[in-house]
Scaffold this motif. Structure first.
Motif, mmCIF file in Angstrom:
data_model
loop_
_atom_site.group_PDB
_atom_site.id
_atom_site.type_symbol
_atom_site.label_atom_id
_atom_site.label_comp_id
_atom_site.label_asym_id
_atom_site.label_seq_id
_atom_site.Cartn_x
_atom_site.Cartn_y
_atom_site.Cartn_z
ATOM 1 N N ALA A 194 0.705 -1.137 -0.105
ATOM 2 C CA ALA A 194 0.082 -0.064 0.041
ATOM 3 C C ALA A 194 0.863 1.156 -0.069
ATOM 4 N N ALA A 195 1.995 1.279 0.574
ATOM 5 C CA ALA A 195 2.737 2.459 0.650
ATOM 6 C C ALA A 195 3.764 2.626 -0.335
ATOM 7 N N THR A 196 3.806 1.622 -1.443
ATOM 8 C CA THR A 196 4.828 1.709 -2.523
ATOM 9 C C THR A 196 4.020 1.797 -3.730
ATOM 10 N N SER A 197 4.926 2.056 -4.912
ATOM 11 C CA SER A 197 4.239 1.966 -6.201
ATOM 12 C C SER A 197 5.208 1.257 -7.422
ATOM 13 N N VAL A 198 6.473 0.911 -6.832
ATOM 14 C CA VAL A 198 7.463 0.527 -7.561
ATOM 15 C C VAL A 198 7.491 -1.377 -7.229
ATOM 16 N N PHE A 199 7.941 -1.650 -8.302
ATOM 17 C CA PHE A 199 8.249 -3.187 -8.184
ATOM 18 C C PHE A 199 8.868 -3.618 -6.949
#
Length: 253
Positions: free
Chosen positions: A105-110
């Protein structure tokens, strides 16, 4: 420098934040992952273990002593504690224990999700339908070949990466590198520097796999990675590593 598409982190050259940005922010914490993204990482590595009640807890070590504000060797392993108890643990610098769901939930990367305890494999399989990111921007990795083989069986739709300390493989492996990678269905190899050569990298590329070398702690390590033709590398200090990469490129590395 790296792909802007988190589903394809292999494009160009990828600096992976080791446990987030652990050189500056406590490892395997949400703040560490946020810092890794802030400095420009397009990929983050993290470690998971199970709690006693089946939560996917972010920690490299089985016990939290090394991460705690005050070491308490009587706390016990995370797999003997339920989530309610783990939430009360005070980590250094005001951080707290987090879960894989919170990291997603806190990240957007791989994300490289390293399996530290094979008991998490069926727990992950139970979450595939509820956590779309597992099939969209996660690769499961481990030193534990049997855990990866089990993950292949239960979650074939999630890519896998085999981690090894170096080459040649120790005799107790009882199989060669190609046999090991085929058995796990790994599409990525994460290899320590020992025995890692341009020929090894080329052979893995010919087999359709990406190859990362580790660890990266200097500009010299980045230059070595580029000379070997690697797809990426893992760094405790990703901000510094990104700078080393730019320096190496500017110098024609």
């Amino acid at each position: 420098m790296t792909s802007s598409d988190p589903a394809h982190p292999e494009q160009t050259f990828t600096i992976v934040g080791h446990r987030g940005a652990m050189a500056s922010v406590l490892e395997n914490t949400i703040a560490s992952f946020e810092e890794a993204e802030r400095v420009g990482c397009q990929e983050i590595e993290l470690d998971i273990r199970p709690s006693a009640d089946g939560r996917l807890v972010l920690t490299h070590d089985r016990c939290l002593d090394r991460m705690m504000a005050e070491q308490d060797h009587g706390l016990g392993p995370v797999d003997a504690m339920d989530w309610a108890a783990l939430q009360k643990v005070e980590l250094r610098d005001g951080h707290r224990v987090a879960t894989l769901e919170e990291a997603v939930a806190a990240t957007s990367v791989f994300l490289q999700v390293e399996i530290k305890d094979p008991a998490v494999v069926p727990l992950l399989a139970d979450r595939v339908d509820k956590l779309p990111a597992l099939t969209q921007r996660v690769r499961l990795t481990s030193f534990d070949t049997e855990a990866l083989a089990h993950a292949r069986e239960l979650m074939p739709q999630i890519p896998r990466g085999q981690i090894i300390h170096g080459l040649p493989l120790p005799e107790n492996r009882h199989e060669d590198l190609e046999g090991l990678l085929q058995r796990t269905g790994a599409d990525a190899l994460y290899c320590g520097w020992k025995g890692l050569t341009a020929e090894v990298v080329a052979a893995q590329h010919a087999a359709g796999r990406t190859v990362h070398g580790w660890p990266t702690r200097s500009e010299e390590d980045v230059r070595r990675a580029l000379e070997l033709g690697l797809d990426g590398t893992t760094a405790d200090d990703p901000e510094a590593a990104l700078g080393w990469y730019e320096q190496a490129r500017a110098a024609g590395g």
